[in-house]
Design a protein around this motif. Structure first.
Motif, PDB file in Angstrom:
ATOM      1  N   ASN A   1       0.839  -1.200   0.000  1.00  0.00           N
ATOM      2  CA  ASN A   1       0.000   0.000   0.000  1.00  0.00           C
ATOM      3  C   ASN A   1       0.873   1.249   0.000  1.00  0.00           C
ATOM      4  OD1 ASN A   1       0.964   0.243   2.640  1.00  0.00           O
ATOM      5  ND2 ASN A   1      -0.881  -0.602   3.561  1.00  0.00           N
ATOM      6  N   THR A   2       0.243   2.408   0.129  1.00  0.00           N
ATOM      7  CA  THR A   2       0.976   3.670   0.078  1.00  0.00           C
ATOM      8  C   THR A   2       1.976   3.804   1.218  1.00  0.00           C
ATOM      9  OG1 THR A   2      -0.858   4.722   1.270  1.00  0.00           O
ATOM     10  CG2 THR A   2      -0.864   4.879  -1.132  1.00  0.00           C
ATOM     11  N   GLU A   3       1.800   3.047   2.284  1.00  0.00           N
ATOM     12  CA  GLU A   3       2.731   3.075   3.403  1.00  0.00           C
ATOM     13  C   GLU A   3       3.835   2.034   3.265  1.00  0.00           C
ATOM     14  OE1 GLU A   3       0.326   2.474   6.819  1.00  0.00           O
ATOM     15  OE2 GLU A   3      -0.600   4.463   6.745  1.00  0.00           O
ATOM     16  N   GLY A   4       3.822   1.310   2.143  1.00  0.00           N
ATOM     17  CA  GLY A   4       4.835   0.292   1.930  1.00  0.00           C
ATOM     18  C   GLY A   4       4.563  -0.996   2.668  1.00  0.00           C
ATOM     19  N   LYS A   5       3.329  -1.214   3.105  1.00  0.00           N
ATOM     20  CA  LYS A   5       2.973  -2.405   3.864  1.00  0.00           C
ATOM     21  C   LYS A   5       1.933  -3.230   3.116  1.00  0.00           C
ATOM     22  CE  LYS A   5       3.764  -0.050   8.306  1.00  0.00           C
ATOM     23  NZ  LYS A   5       3.157   0.349   9.596  1.00  0.00           N
ATOM     24  N   GLY A   6       1.791  -4.479   3.540  1.00  0.00           N
ATOM     25  CA  GLY A   6       0.729  -5.331   2.997  1.00  0.00           C
ATOM     26  C   GLY A   6       1.089  -6.068   1.719  1.00  0.00           C
ATOM     27  N   GLU A   7       2.337  -6.020   1.282  1.00  0.00           N
ATOM     28  CA  GLU A   7       2.716  -6.709   0.053  1.00  0.00           C
ATOM     29  C   GLU A   7       2.680  -8.224   0.258  1.00  0.00           C
ATOM     30  OE1 GLU A   7       6.336  -6.806  -3.236  1.00  0.00           O
ATOM     31  OE2 GLU A   7       6.736  -6.144  -1.180  1.00  0.00           O
ATOM     32  N   ILE A   8       2.122  -8.921  -0.725  1.00  0.00           N
ATOM     33  CA  ILE A   8       2.110 -10.389  -0.732  1.00  0.00           C
ATOM     34  C   ILE A   8       2.751 -10.836  -2.038  1.00  0.00           C
ATOM     35  CG2 ILE A   8       0.686 -12.465  -0.703  1.00  0.00           C
ATOM     36  CD1 ILE A   8      -1.381 -10.945   0.884  1.00  0.00           C
ATOM     37  N   THR A   9       3.875 -11.511  -1.941  1.00  0.00           N
ATOM     38  CA  THR A   9       4.648 -11.899  -3.110  1.00  0.00           C
ATOM     39  C   THR A   9       4.343 -13.330  -3.537  1.00  0.00           C
ATOM     40  OG1 THR A   9       6.492 -12.745  -1.789  1.00  0.00           O
ATOM     41  CG2 THR A   9       6.501 -10.382  -2.321  1.00  0.00           C
ATOM     42  N   ILE A  10       4.843 -13.682  -4.696  1.00  0.00           N
ATOM     43  CA  ILE A  10       4.721 -15.067  -5.161  1.00  0.00           C
ATOM     44  C   ILE A  10       5.393 -16.011  -4.179  1.00  0.00           C
ATOM     45  CG2 ILE A  10       5.639 -16.669  -6.896  1.00  0.00           C
ATOM     46  CD1 ILE A  10       4.775 -14.797  -9.035  1.00  0.00           C
ATOM     47  N   ARG A  11       6.506 -15.571  -3.622  1.00  0.00           N
ATOM     48  CA  ARG A  11       7.213 -16.386  -2.639  1.00  0.00           C
ATOM     49  C   ARG A  11       6.326 -16.674  -1.432  1.00  0.00           C
ATOM     50  NH1 ARG A  11      13.384 -14.827  -0.820  1.00  0.00           N
ATOM     51  NH2 ARG A  11      14.126 -16.963  -0.560  1.00  0.00           N
ATOM     52  N   ASP A  12       5.585 -15.663  -0.962  1.00  0.00           N
ATOM     53  CA  ASP A  12       4.664 -15.858   0.162  1.00  0.00           C
ATOM     54  C   ASP A  12       3.567 -16.860  -0.194  1.00  0.00           C
ATOM     55  OD1 ASP A  12       6.061 -13.924   1.637  1.00  0.00           O
ATOM     56  OD2 ASP A  12       4.827 -12.303   0.816  1.00  0.00           O
ATOM     57  N   LEU A  13       3.046 -16.743  -1.406  1.00  0.00           N
ATOM     58  CA  LEU A  13       1.941 -17.611  -1.817  1.00  0.00           C
ATOM     59  C   LEU A  13       2.404 -19.052  -2.009  1.00  0.00           C
ATOM     60  CD1 LEU A  13       0.078 -15.258  -4.319  1.00  0.00           C
ATOM     61  CD2 LEU A  13      -0.499 -15.767  -1.944  1.00  0.00           C
ATOM     62  N   ILE A  14       3.620 -19.238  -2.503  1.00  0.00           N
ATOM     63  CA  ILE A  14       4.153 -20.600  -2.628  1.00  0.00           C
ATOM     64  C   ILE A  14       4.239 -21.249  -1.257  1.00  0.00           C
ATOM     65  CG2 ILE A  14       6.204 -21.957  -3.190  1.00  0.00           C
ATOM     66  CD1 ILE A  14       6.720 -20.048  -5.503  1.00  0.00           C
ATOM     67  N   ARG A  15       4.745 -20.495  -0.286  1.00  0.00           N
ATOM     68  CA  ARG A  15       4.871 -21.029   1.071  1.00  0.00           C
ATOM     69  C   ARG A  15       3.492 -21.384   1.635  1.00  0.00           C
ATOM     70  NH1 ARG A  15       6.988 -16.869   3.078  1.00  0.00           N
ATOM     71  NH2 ARG A  15       9.125 -17.417   2.510  1.00  0.00           N
TER      72      ARG A  15
END
Length: 371
Positions: free
Chosen positions: A248-262
């Motif tokens: 988000n605009t605060e640089g938080k809440g990112e969910i990456t492909i790496r997170d989803l694989i795990r």
């Protein structure tokens, strides 16, 4: 009478002023309102019925559709739409890229359209975060780049997908591969080999993976992981589709492909289909200890079941991974060790290449030995 952009903008403003802004307006009510205004306009009496119908449609698209892009979206012969600026639009038809006369009325109108598209998939794009991937309601893939990164103005590329995913038989008829290669790939998929698909931009990797997915038994549970949902797996009912999320605009809440694989490892998958491998997740997928741990967890139900699809170009997979490793991990791996682990994990590499503007075909299927 040929209506110029200024006249169209004035008519659009007049129609907007006549709308009830205190409540939502249904599409049918909006069409009736536009028709009434155009049919009763004395200055538009010289228009033919066909021209009036086209004007009504254009006006409606400017309110509810994708403005000047809507006819291109509805055109089945258009496979890709490239907006370089509000005055410059190109399309791809039958593998040929041509410029079209359509233009947006202003840069602000294009920016408004971009914001409505990204808002529909709960994403954000602005000067602070000027690059984003999104999709349209029909599943078309959208890439957006805003200034100051895009120097000519807001840039948007739309990749359209067919309503019906192409089958392997369709690819054989098109000459993408022969029946013998297709039969071998079918056996590899059903035998749960690890498959890696590579190729350049527009070479048909997504189309090819959709065709391969039709060989997956319908009794299996499939998890798909993508940056922006594009896959059209229609033959497997037990399907979970997951998509990454930007910060988000605060640089938080990112969910990456790496997170989803795990996370997907805890979802009892029979197969995991990863839409794009171009970041640190490539290290996890090719790292020996990670894969061994994955297989130990699900050996009974899973075995060798990861199907991989990548946008890595044909410029050296080993080089790409090694460069990523030196920048993202605290240790490095020698090329010899890397090749050994790659051969243990990836069983088949299928390479697709755009041979001519109107022809795409499989250029090679490489089986990596495991010793």
């Amino acid at each position: 009478m040929n209506m110029n952009e200024e006249q169209f903008k004035a008519l659009r403003a007049d129609i907007r002023n006549g709308l009830d802004v205190t409540s939502s307006v249904k599409d049918t009510d909006l069409v009736r309102h536009i028709e009434k205004r155009i049919l009763n306009d004395a200055e538009l009496m010289s228009l033919t019925s066909r021209e009036k119908h086209a004007l009504v449609r254009k006006m409606f698209n400017s309110f509810r559709g994708l403005d000047v892009l809507q006819p291109l979206i509805d055109d089945p012969t258009v496979t890709e739409i490239m907006i370089n600026s509000h005055r410059e639009i190109f399309v791809e038809r039958a593998g040929e890229v041509i410029q079209v006369p359509e233009q947006f009325e202003s840069r602000e109108r294009l920016e408004d359209l971009i914001q409505s598209i990204v808002a529909g998939v709960n994403r954000i794009v602005n000067e602070a975060s000027p690059i984003v991937d999104a999709r349209l309601r029909d599943g078309s893939r959208v890439n957006i780049v805003l200034p100051p990164v895009a120097l000519k103005g807001p840039t948007m590329t739309i990749r359209k997908f067919p309503e019906r995913p192409m089958t392997m038989d369709d690819l054989i008829r098109m000459g993408a591969l022969d029946a013998e290669a297709a039969a071998m790939l079918k056996d590899l998929v059903r035998s749960k080999y690890n498959i890696f698909i590579s190729g350049g931009t527009g070479s048909g990797k997504t189309t090819f993976l959709n065709a391969l997915s039709q060989f997956i038994p319908s009794s299996e549970r499939i998890i798909t992981i993508e940056d922006s949902a594009e896959l059209q797996i229609v033959t497997v009912p037990n399907l979970v589709s997951m998509e990454t999320r930007n910060a988000n605009t605060e640089g938080k809440g990112e969910i990456t492909i790496r997170d989803l694989i795990r996370s997907s490892l805890r979802m009892r998958p029979n197969r995991i289909v990863v839409g794009e491998v171009r970041g640190s997740e490539a290290l996890d997928m090719l790292h020996d200890k990670y894969i061994k741990r994955l297989l130990r967890r699900r050996q009974k139900h899973m075995g060798k079941t990861i199907v991989r699809y990548s946008i890595l170009r044909n410029n050296g997979l080993g080089k790409f991974i090694l460069e990523k490793r030196t920048t993202t991990m605290k240790y490095q791996m020698s090329l010899k060790d890397y090749e050994y682990q790659q051969q243990k994990i990836v069983n088949e590499i299928s390479s697709k290449e755009s041979v001519k503007p109107t022809q795409v075909r499989v250029t090679g299927i490489l089986r990596l030995p495991y010793s």
